[in-house]
Write an enzyme that holds these catalytic residues in place. Structure first.
Site, PDB file in Angstrom:
ATOM      1  N   ASP A  29       0.825  -1.292   0.163  1.00 50.23           N
ATOM      2  CA  ASP A  29      -0.059   0.007   0.113  1.00 50.23           C
ATOM      3  C   ASP A  29       0.928   1.249  -0.030  1.00 50.23           C
ATOM      4  O   ASP A  29       1.833   1.302   0.733  1.00 50.23           O
ATOM      5  CB  ASP A  29      -0.968  -0.003   1.210  1.00 50.23           C
ATOM      6  N   ILE A  30       0.833   2.162  -0.886  1.00 51.80           N
ATOM      7  CA  ILE A  30       1.380   3.347  -0.929  1.00 51.80           C
ATOM      8  C   ILE A  30       1.378   4.258   0.087  1.00 51.80           C
ATOM      9  O   ILE A  30       2.115   5.063   0.316  1.00 51.80           O
ATOM     10  CB  ILE A  30       1.071   3.952  -2.461  1.00 51.80           C
ATOM     11  N   GLN A  92     -13.952   2.825   1.833  1.00 48.78           N
ATOM     12  CA  GLN A  92     -13.357   2.362   0.704  1.00 48.78           C
ATOM     13  C   GLN A  92     -13.354   3.470  -0.290  1.00 48.78           C
ATOM     14  O   GLN A  92     -14.013   4.319  -0.451  1.00 48.78           O
ATOM     15  CB  GLN A  92     -14.548   1.448   0.060  1.00 48.78           C
ATOM     16  N   HIS A  98     -10.472  -5.546  -2.623  1.00 51.87           N
ATOM     17  CA  HIS A  98      -9.039  -5.851  -1.938  1.00 51.87           C
ATOM     18  C   HIS A  98      -9.185  -6.072  -0.556  1.00 51.87           C
ATOM     19  O   HIS A  98      -9.995  -5.553   0.131  1.00 51.87           O
ATOM     20  CB  HIS A  98      -7.964  -4.748  -2.122  1.00 51.87           C
ATOM     21  N   PHE A  99      -8.294  -6.875   0.085  1.00 55.34           N
ATOM     22  CA  PHE A  99      -8.058  -7.068   1.501  1.00 55.34           C
ATOM     23  C   PHE A  99      -6.629  -6.252   1.907  1.00 55.34           C
ATOM     24  O   PHE A  99      -5.813  -6.525   1.109  1.00 55.34           O
ATOM     25  CB  PHE A  99      -7.725  -8.581   1.543  1.00 55.34           C
ATOM     26  N   HIS A 100      -6.781  -5.527   2.906  1.00 58.04           N
ATOM     27  CA  HIS A 100      -5.509  -5.015   3.509  1.00 58.04           C
ATOM     28  C   HIS A 100      -4.975  -6.039   4.688  1.00 58.04           C
ATOM     29  O   HIS A 100      -5.795  -6.709   5.008  1.00 58.04           O
ATOM     30  CB  HIS A 100      -5.991  -3.878   4.384  1.00 58.04           C
TER      31      HIS A 100
HETATM   32  P1  AMP Z   1      -9.462   1.641   0.470  1.00 60.18           P
HETATM   33  O1  AMP Z   1      -9.350   2.836   1.056  1.00 60.18           O
HETATM   34  O2  AMP Z   1      -9.949   0.513   1.649  1.00 60.18           O
HETATM   35  O3  AMP Z   1     -10.369   1.394  -0.718  1.00 60.18           O
HETATM   36  O4  AMP Z   1      -8.092   1.142   0.120  1.00 60.18           O
HETATM   37  C1  AMP Z   1      -7.330   1.657  -0.998  1.00 60.18           C
HETATM   38  C2  AMP Z   1      -5.869   1.502  -0.537  1.00 60.18           C
HETATM   39  O5  AMP Z   1      -5.110   1.779  -1.791  1.00 60.18           O
HETATM   40  C3  AMP Z   1      -5.409   2.764   0.319  1.00 60.18           C
HETATM   41  O6  AMP Z   1      -5.039   2.248   1.323  1.00 60.18           O
HETATM   42  C4  AMP Z   1      -4.547   3.582  -0.616  1.00 60.18           C
HETATM   43  O7  AMP Z   1      -3.476   4.095   0.085  1.00 60.18           O
HETATM   44  C5  AMP Z   1      -4.106   2.643  -1.625  1.00 60.18           C
HETATM   45  N1  AMP Z   1      -3.644   2.944  -2.844  1.00 60.18           N
HETATM   46  C6  AMP Z   1      -4.317   3.613  -3.582  1.00 60.18           C
HETATM   47  N2  AMP Z   1      -3.435   3.794  -4.852  1.00 60.18           N
HETATM   48  C7  AMP Z   1      -2.571   2.960  -4.508  1.00 60.18           C
HETATM   49  C8  AMP Z   1      -1.391   2.741  -5.681  1.00 60.18           C
HETATM   50  N3  AMP Z   1      -1.160   3.486  -6.973  1.00 60.18           N
HETATM   51  N4  AMP Z   1      -0.303   1.930  -5.018  1.00 60.18           N
HETATM   52  C9  AMP Z   1      -0.436   1.316  -4.066  1.00 60.18           C
HETATM   53  N5  AMP Z   1      -1.462   1.392  -3.154  1.00 60.18           N
HETATM   54  C10 AMP Z   1      -2.355   2.377  -3.474  1.00 60.18           C
END
Ligand code: AMP
Ligand code: ZN
Length: 143
Positions: A29-30, A92, A98-100
């Site tokens: 995760d970025i 979201q 996705h799973f974290h």
């Molecule tokens: P959610 O908020 O549960 O939908 O999680 C989406 C996640 O994707 C967030 O924690 C962001 O930091 C992550 N995210 C968004 N864009 C990217 C990217 N380009 N590379 C890696 N993680 C990302």
């Protein structure tokens, strides 16, 4: 519709990839909650938990379990959260399911929201409300 996770799958966007097979991709995760925070996604685009087909979800959960163990052991974490946010109020932000996996360390931070207390007699009402939909949706469960 532009999807950042589909772009990562298609190598149109960069990511720190951790694991990949035919059905699943995992990358860092970025904006990590803790360093080593990993996302696990299906290679096919589905908006949320409810729209991922059963077989695909099984593969995704299998990979998530494997990767949670890998993250925990490789980072010497004391625990981990496996989280899925679904819909805007749940937080979201990317509408590709996705799973974290968030590695957790003793005394790092608290994620626990303030809890509620059921009013007198209201717990069975919530139970009834939810149970009444079980029979309606049974075909989806069995299908
Ligand atoms: P959610 O908020 O549960 O939908 O999680 C989406 C996640 O994707 C967030 O924690 C962001 O930091 C992550 N995210 C968004 N864009 C990217 C990217 N380009 N590379 C890696 N993680 C990302
Ligand atoms: Zn997508």
């Amino acid at each position: 519709m532009e999807c950042i996770f589909c772009n990562i799958i298609d190598h149109k966007a960069e990511a720190e990839i951790i694991f990949e097979d035919e059905h699943v991709l995992s990358f860092l995760d970025i904006q990590p909650v803790n360093y080593g925070h990993v996302l696990v996604i299906p290679k096919t685009h589905y908006d949320n938990f409810l729209t991922v087909p059963k077989d695909e979800l099984g593969k995704l959960i299998h990979a998530t379990q494997f990767l949670a163990g890998v993250v925990k052991r490789s980072l010497n974490a004391d625990g981990f959260n496996v989280i899925s946010n679904n819909g805007n109020p749940a937080g979201q932000s990317v509408y590709h399911f996705h799973f974290h996996i968030i590695p957790r360390f003793n005394n790092d931070f608290t994620l626990k929201p303030k809890t509620k207390i059921y009013g007198s007699g209201t717990m069975p009402e919530y139970g009834n409300q939810i149970r009444s939909f079980i029979s309606k949706y049974k075909d989806i469960y069995n299908g």
